[in-house]
Design an enzyme around this catalytic site. Sequence first.
Site, mmCIF file in Angstrom:
data_model
loop_
_atom_site.group_PDB
_atom_site.id
_atom_site.type_symbol
_atom_site.label_atom_id
_atom_site.label_comp_id
_atom_site.label_asym_id
_atom_site.label_seq_id
_atom_site.Cartn_x
_atom_site.Cartn_y
_atom_site.Cartn_z
ATOM 1 N N TYR A 151 0.588 -1.275 -0.038
ATOM 2 C CA TYR A 151 -0.077 0.200 -1.038
ATOM 3 C C TYR A 151 0.736 1.017 0.245
ATOM 4 O O TYR A 151 0.493 2.456 -0.654
ATOM 5 C CB TYR A 151 -0.646 -0.243 0.923
ATOM 6 N N LYS A 155 0.835 4.177 -2.651
ATOM 7 C CA LYS A 155 1.156 6.155 -2.619
ATOM 8 C C LYS A 155 2.180 7.260 -3.138
ATOM 9 O O LYS A 155 2.304 7.914 -3.209
ATOM 10 C CB LYS A 155 0.457 5.917 -1.157
ATOM 11 N N THR A 186 -12.709 6.511 8.074
ATOM 12 C CA THR A 186 -13.590 5.540 7.195
ATOM 13 C C THR A 186 -13.319 3.915 7.158
ATOM 14 O O THR A 186 -12.569 3.590 8.172
ATOM 15 C CB THR A 186 -12.452 6.642 6.035
#
Length: 259
Positions: A151, A155, A186
């Site tokens: 991940y 990014k 989130t």
Amino acid sequence: MLLKNKVIFLTGGTEGIGFECAKVYQTAGAQLSIISNSEESIKQAAEKLSGETLFIMADVSVAADMERAVAKTATNFGRIDVIHNNAGISNPSKAVHETTGEEWDNLFNINVKGIYNTTRFGIEELKKTRGNILNTSSLVGEIGQQIHAAYSATKGAVNALTKSMALDYAPYGIRVNAVAPAGVWTPMLRAWSRQQPDSLIIANYLNEIHALGYCPEGDVVADACLFLVSEQARFITGCILPVSGGAELGYRRVINQSI
């Protein structure tokens, strides 16, 4: 009405940061084309958003889907002023050697190739309007993160891509920027929290990594996004804007103490 009469093509706009952006953009006067690969989240978002909003069921990692979505948006509204590449995933929370090839490819296909697909098919519309592109990145793309290597790599790629695109499209008057949150509550962050070795301490950890003392909701990122896509940021391009509450100032130290 910072975005009056502007048309925004927003991927991943039905939940999390994307949904908060959708609300802020709409309040600022924009017309929205929201892309999601979840029929259920589209239904839920449609019940909460007012105004003229086009929802398109599509997958950002699939070129044909993005070609169709861009064309449908341009036909429906007659223009596209902003492409906000917000769609992304964070799973799995693993070290590199534990990450499967399928997991690795899925992360890059959505988080990075998705930007390639929207840009490839949307750039001609942005040239017409001298519009701009906004990418949702993450602070971990700059500083890394434990047991989240793939991940973080996506990014980091988003950050480099943002800067290169800013140079490529500046001659057309097209700005390209990114926002880089740290922790933001989130559905994706909550899923990540459940994957950690000691999920019970995560809420406290997420508060403590931010110098301002708390982990925010997505509205703080949405407000920064509104600025970057508006004329208020007309001389800003190639910027990776931290919306991090100062997390990068002590991030590594807190990680080492907490996990």
